[in-house]
Structure formats: C-alpha cells, structure tokens
Scaffold this active site. Structure first.
Site, mmCIF file in Angstrom:
data_model
loop_
_atom_site.group_PDB
_atom_site.id
_atom_site.type_symbol
_atom_site.label_atom_id
_atom_site.label_comp_id
_atom_site.label_asym_id
_atom_site.label_seq_id
_atom_site.Cartn_x
_atom_site.Cartn_y
_atom_site.Cartn_z
ATOM 1 N N PRO A 1 6.816 -6.342 12.601
ATOM 2 C CG PRO A 1 6.082 -8.540 12.849
ATOM 3 C CD PRO A 1 6.961 -7.665 12.019
ATOM 4 C CD GLU B 1 9.891 -17.833 11.916
ATOM 5 O OE1 GLU B 1 9.768 -17.504 13.105
ATOM 6 O OE2 GLU B 1 8.948 -18.164 11.182
ATOM 7 N NE ARG C 1 -3.640 10.691 1.423
ATOM 8 C CZ ARG C 1 -4.066 11.590 2.264
ATOM 9 N NH1 ARG C 1 -3.383 11.837 3.367
ATOM 10 N NH2 ARG C 1 -5.167 12.251 2.044
ATOM 11 C CG ASP D 1 -5.427 13.550 5.378
ATOM 12 O OD1 ASP D 1 -6.332 13.631 4.557
ATOM 13 O OD2 ASP D 1 -4.247 13.286 5.118
HETATM 14 N N1 ADE Z 1 6.013 -7.524 8.633
HETATM 15 C C1 ADE Z 1 5.158 -8.480 9.029
HETATM 16 N N2 ADE Z 1 4.137 -7.961 9.731
HETATM 17 C C2 ADE Z 1 4.342 -6.612 9.785
HETATM 18 C C3 ADE Z 1 3.649 -5.535 10.379
HETATM 19 N N3 ADE Z 1 2.528 -5.709 11.078
HETATM 20 N N4 ADE Z 1 4.172 -4.300 10.241
HETATM 21 C C4 ADE Z 1 5.324 -4.104 9.556
HETATM 22 N N5 ADE Z 1 6.019 -5.096 8.985
HETATM 23 C C5 ADE Z 1 5.548 -6.332 9.101
#
Ligand code: ADE
Length: 231
Positions: free
Chosen positions: A73, A100, A138, A153
């Site tokens: 994330p 984590e 794709r 697309d």
């Molecule tokens: N792992 C946990 N959340 C994620 C996300 N939003 N994007 C990529 N990998 C992740």
C-alpha cells in the site's frame, strides 16, 4: 510473458487464473505464472530479508534480470500506463507481502518497483498481484479476442470508454441511440469520441487534463460549456 509470483499462499492464484480469459492465454503459451514455494515468514510480523532475497534471487538471478515488483500500500498507484509499460517485458517478478510489512532492505536493495492498487489496505499482496497480471496480460498480443481491444480501453488514452449497447434496440422502452443503428461509421466514431469526452469530463475531470485532445475535441467540449482551460 512469464510471471514469477512469490507468495506465502500460492494456492489463491489457480482459482482465478484457471477460470478467467487468462486461462486461455496460459493454455496458448502467451503467459505463464509460476507460484514460487513459500518463503519463510518467520514468527515475527515483518518479513525477513534473507528468505525473500534467497527466493527471488534463486528464481530471477543476482542481480535480478527483470523488474521485481513489490505489492504494497506504500507503492505508487498502479495505472493503465504502468500496465502497458510492464507488458513490454518478457518476465516480471511479483512479491506479495503478508503481515505488517517488509524489512526495509528488501525495498532498498531487491525491488525495482513498489506498486499499490489503491488507497486502502488489504490483508496481503495476492489480490493486487492478480490485478497486475490481469491488467498487464490484456495488453499482450493475442490475449484478447479483438486485437484492438486494449487500445480502446477506458484509461488507455486518459479517456473513459464510450457507452456500449447491444440488442434489443428497445428494452423496457429505453432506446439505443439512433446513430448506432445508422450504419454510418464516420458518424458512429464521432459520437463515440464525443461520449468518451463527455463521460471523462463528468466522471473524471482529472483525467481529461492529461488526455491528448484534438482542436475538434476542444471545440466540442467548449460548445458543451466544458473546459479544458486554455494554457
Ligand atoms: N497489500 C496490502 N494492501 C495493498 C494495496 N492497496 N496495494 C498493493 N499491495 C497491498
């Protein structure tokens, strides 16, 4: 394209890859996905560097000879442009995190790209890895039935796609736009372009700023009372 996926739970990949359009691409040898054996996460909450380095380097070499993508994330947000760029490589390594997070040395010295699929946190990188595999594949020749499929697309040129209609021409009193039944392909293409511009302007004005617009597009948008602002 060869995808090497590093995951503690490789079994999640076979279900989706076995049923989607990607199954055909795998059968036809256009893509291959290998689930690497689980690397030891250890008892802690952070993924240790030694097993992650060992697993990745044993598969893709030292130094790795392909992009090594960490799904996290904290990464940059994945876009259609990334999907197109990654599709140019013959091989990609995808590392799925759990727990984590990762020992920082993995980020600093092993991975080439950190990618997030959106501003929310999942329990691991497996679904994001599948999303990358899907969106990248794709764009490979032969994966979609229509060779121009990925070209039109939404997002391919920073414009959302125009609306689609199929039979019947009238459903519950709702009619298909007349121009689509006209057989006049120049008019149909013009209508589609205009719908694409309007849709993007209404739903994603941020994208419209990045789109390559012709003088005709700009005139059309101005006639509708919509920017973009002159430079
Ligand atoms: N792992 C946990 N959340 C994620 C996300 N939003 N994007 C990529 N990998 C992740």
């Amino acid at each position: 394209m060869k995808y090497d996926v590093f995951s503690l739970i490789p079994q999640v990949f076979s279900g989706y890859l076995g049923c989607s359009i990607l199954n055909k691409a795998i059968e036809n040898g256009l893509i291959s996905v290998t689930d690497e054996p689980p690397y030891g996460g250890g008892g802690g909450m952070v993924m240790k560097p030694d097993p992650v380095f060992a697993a990745v380097e044993s598969v893709v070499g030292t130094p790795p000879e392909c992009p090594v993508i960490l799904l996290t994330p904290q990464g940059r947000i994945f876009t259609q442009q990334d999907a197109q760029k990654f599709a140019e490589y013959p091989r990609l390594a995808l590392i799925c995190g759990r727990y984590e997070g990762f020992d920082e040395r993995i980020r600093e010295h092993l991975v080439t790209d950190e990618i997030s699929i959106g501003d929310y946190v999942l329990t691991g990188g497996e679904l994001p890895a599948l999303i990358l595999i899907d969106a990248i594949s794709r764009n490979l020749n032969g994966v979609l039935g229509d060779p121009d499929g990925a070209f039109d697309d939404s997002h391919a040129s920073y414009l959302l796609e125009y609306p689609h209609y199929t039979r019947p021409p009238v459903f519950r009193g709702w009619e298909v736009p007349e121009v689509l039944l006209s057989g006049n392909h120049a008019k149909i293409n013009e209508w589609r372009r205009q719908q694409s511009l309007l849709r993007t302007a209404w739903r994603r004005p941020d994208l419209l700023q990045k789109a390559e617009l012709s003088p005709k597009d700009i005139r059309f948008l101005r006639d509708q009372g919509i920017g973009p602002e002159p430079d």
